[in-house]
Design an enzyme around this catalytic site. Sequence first.
Site, PDB file in Angstrom:
ATOM      1  N   GLU A  26       0.827  -1.214   0.000  1.00  0.00           N
ATOM      2  CA  GLU A  26       0.000   0.000   0.000  1.00  0.00           C
ATOM      3  C   GLU A  26       0.864   1.268   0.000  1.00  0.00           C
ATOM      4  O   GLU A  26       2.065   1.209   0.273  1.00  0.00           O
ATOM      5  CB  GLU A  26      -0.918   0.002   1.227  1.00  0.00           C
ATOM      6  CG  GLU A  26      -0.170  -0.003   2.549  1.00  0.00           C
ATOM      7  CD  GLU A  26      -0.983   0.574   3.702  1.00  0.00           C
ATOM      8  OE1 GLU A  26      -1.385   1.751   3.617  1.00  0.00           O
ATOM      9  OE2 GLU A  26      -1.189  -0.147   4.699  1.00  0.00           O
ATOM     10  N   LYS A  87      -5.488  10.746   1.175  1.00  0.00           N
ATOM     11  CA  LYS A  87      -5.601   9.374   1.668  1.00  0.00           C
ATOM     12  C   LYS A  87      -6.909   8.808   1.099  1.00  0.00           C
ATOM     13  O   LYS A  87      -7.990   9.293   1.417  1.00  0.00           O
ATOM     14  CB  LYS A  87      -5.613   9.399   3.201  1.00  0.00           C
ATOM     15  CG  LYS A  87      -5.800   8.042   3.864  1.00  0.00           C
ATOM     16  CD  LYS A  87      -5.773   8.191   5.393  1.00  0.00           C
ATOM     17  CE  LYS A  87      -6.420   7.005   6.071  1.00  0.00           C
ATOM     18  NZ  LYS A  87      -6.631   7.216   7.508  1.00  0.00           N
ATOM     19  N   SER A 141     -13.039   1.506  10.520  1.00  0.00           N
ATOM     20  CA  SER A 141     -12.306   1.599   9.254  1.00  0.00           C
ATOM     21  C   SER A 141     -13.016   0.843   8.137  1.00  0.00           C
ATOM     22  O   SER A 141     -13.527  -0.268   8.351  1.00  0.00           O
ATOM     23  CB  SER A 141     -10.897   1.039   9.433  1.00  0.00           C
ATOM     24  OG  SER A 141     -10.237   1.028   8.196  1.00  0.00           O
ATOM     25  N   ALA A 142     -13.001   1.442   6.953  1.00  0.00           N
ATOM     26  CA  ALA A 142     -13.554   0.769   5.766  1.00  0.00           C
ATOM     27  C   ALA A 142     -12.764  -0.502   5.437  1.00  0.00           C
ATOM     28  O   ALA A 142     -13.247  -1.354   4.690  1.00  0.00           O
ATOM     29  CB  ALA A 142     -13.536   1.729   4.577  1.00  0.00           C
ATOM     30  N   LYS A 160      -2.796  -2.118  16.357  1.00  0.00           N
ATOM     31  CA  LYS A 160      -2.320  -1.493  17.590  1.00  0.00           C
ATOM     32  C   LYS A 160      -3.501  -1.082  18.442  1.00  0.00           C
ATOM     33  O   LYS A 160      -4.638  -1.019  17.960  1.00  0.00           O
ATOM     34  CB  LYS A 160      -1.379  -0.342  17.285  1.00  0.00           C
ATOM     35  CG  LYS A 160      -1.949   0.720  16.382  1.00  0.00           C
ATOM     36  CD  LYS A 160      -0.961   1.844  16.215  1.00  0.00           C
ATOM     37  CE  LYS A 160       0.150   1.549  15.228  1.00  0.00           C
ATOM     38  NZ  LYS A 160      -0.291   1.485  13.832  1.00  0.00           N
TER      39      LYS A 160
HETATM   40  N1  PSU Z   1      -2.437   1.148  10.655  1.00  0.00           N
HETATM   41  C1  PSU Z   1      -1.127   1.364  10.818  1.00  0.00           C
HETATM   42  N2  PSU Z   1      -0.456   2.122   9.918  1.00  0.00           N
HETATM   43  C2  PSU Z   1      -1.067   2.660   8.843  1.00  0.00           C
HETATM   44  C3  PSU Z   1      -2.469   2.385   8.660  1.00  0.00           C
HETATM   45  C4  PSU Z   1      -3.089   1.627   9.589  1.00  0.00           C
HETATM   46  O1  PSU Z   1      -0.555   0.876  11.769  1.00  0.00           O
HETATM   47  O2  PSU Z   1      -0.433   3.364   8.056  1.00  0.00           O
HETATM   48  C5  PSU Z   1      -3.167   2.934   7.462  1.00  0.00           C
HETATM   49  C6  PSU Z   1      -3.543   1.805   6.485  1.00  0.00           C
HETATM   50  O3  PSU Z   1      -3.420   2.301   5.174  1.00  0.00           O
HETATM   51  C7  PSU Z   1      -4.996   1.547   6.802  1.00  0.00           C
HETATM   52  C8  PSU Z   1      -5.457   2.924   7.146  1.00  0.00           C
HETATM   53  O4  PSU Z   1      -5.718   1.001   5.735  1.00  0.00           O
HETATM   54  O5  PSU Z   1      -4.386   3.506   7.865  1.00  0.00           O
HETATM   55  C9  PSU Z   1      -6.716   2.907   7.954  1.00  0.00           C
HETATM   56  O6  PSU Z   1      -7.185   4.194   8.059  1.00  0.00           O
HETATM   57  P1  PSU Z   1      -8.619   4.472   8.714  1.00  0.00           P
HETATM   58  O7  PSU Z   1      -8.446   4.094  10.149  1.00  0.00           O
HETATM   59  O8  PSU Z   1      -8.838   5.934   8.498  1.00  0.00           O
HETATM   60  O9  PSU Z   1      -9.574   3.602   7.968  1.00  0.00           O
HETATM   61 MN    MN Z   2     -11.860   5.979  10.436  1.00  0.00          MN
END
Ligand code: PSU
Ligand code: MN
Length: 308
Positions: A26, A87, A141-142, A160
């Site tokens: 990614e 993002k 998260s999606a 985490k």
């Molecule tokens: N968790 C991590 N490092 C990251 C991400 C998640 O430890 O860089 C990133 C990944 O790309 C994940 C995204 O898909 O954050 C999730 O974002 P959100 O919580 O906004 O869905």
């Molecule tokens: Mn989110």
Amino acid sequence: MNNEFLDINEEVKTALKENKPIVALESTIISHGMPYPENVESALNCEKIIRENNAVPATIAIIGGKIKIGLNKDELEYMGKTKNIIKVSRRDLPVVISLKKDGATTVTTTMIASSLAGIKIFATGGIGGVHRYAQETFDISADLQELANTKVAVICAGAKSILDISLTKEYLETYGVPILGYKTENFPGFYTRESGYKADYQIDNTKDIANIIYTKWKLGLEGGVVICNPIPEEYGMDRNYIDKIIDDTVKEAKDKKIKGKDVTPFILAKLHSVTENKSLKANKELVYNNCKVASLIANDYFKLEREN
Ligand code: PSU
Ligand code: MN
């Protein structure tokens, strides 16, 4: 594979044609997860490790509205250096493509792009999940919905404790996404080998993991598989130390009313600064380890595809 929105580089194109193992990577981790220049160094090293383990790396990002599958050095540098790269989650994808903008792909959009290109195995750091206080904020998260629907296997170091791991596990169970612990019974805590929660199954070799992925899709079951690979012992952080810092940071994000897609990058940047980059070092090492294991799984998976 011939999709007007995709721009697949030659190396990946050849690998797809010859049915060779490919590992997707990614770009949110590059543009929003780590500072420059460590982000670019780390991205290049991930690709190197995948090649050393007999697979082809495919780092995914959106540049000028094209979904690029496989980035060259200049493009990696661009994704690492440029400010204000969007993002991109599932919601954002049609907008960013139509307006010909640049975007970093999350786990969600890397899965979508991989699936469009025909890539089955994807290595990352940590998946998104149900955030703490989601009862109030609805912040889920999606990534979890994508894992429910899209046929890509994701190798990660768990999640985490910025997330509510218990709720994240419940969500994945509801949507039929197995969580496999590679050589561990635990659901790892990203910086730590344990989170206090268990994986669904401990699987001790990559051949069995490949077979589980293969069988899920052969059965016609939609959606992904989560493979949890704990951070190597020597790089793992002390759980009390990091959890306390994470607690404070999650509260700070809440107090500052940081919302939506800004939450995860805010917390990551804060952790790197408070731990004086100890968390950054751990983050890099766990991703390298995931790249290695993902390559082994990709090799075993493609053997199965070729034999059957
Ligand atoms: N968790 C991590 N490092 C990251 C991400 C998640 O430890 O860089 C990133 C990944 O790309 C994940 C995204 O898909 O954050 C999730 O974002 P959100 O919580 O906004 O869905
Ligand atoms: Mn989110």
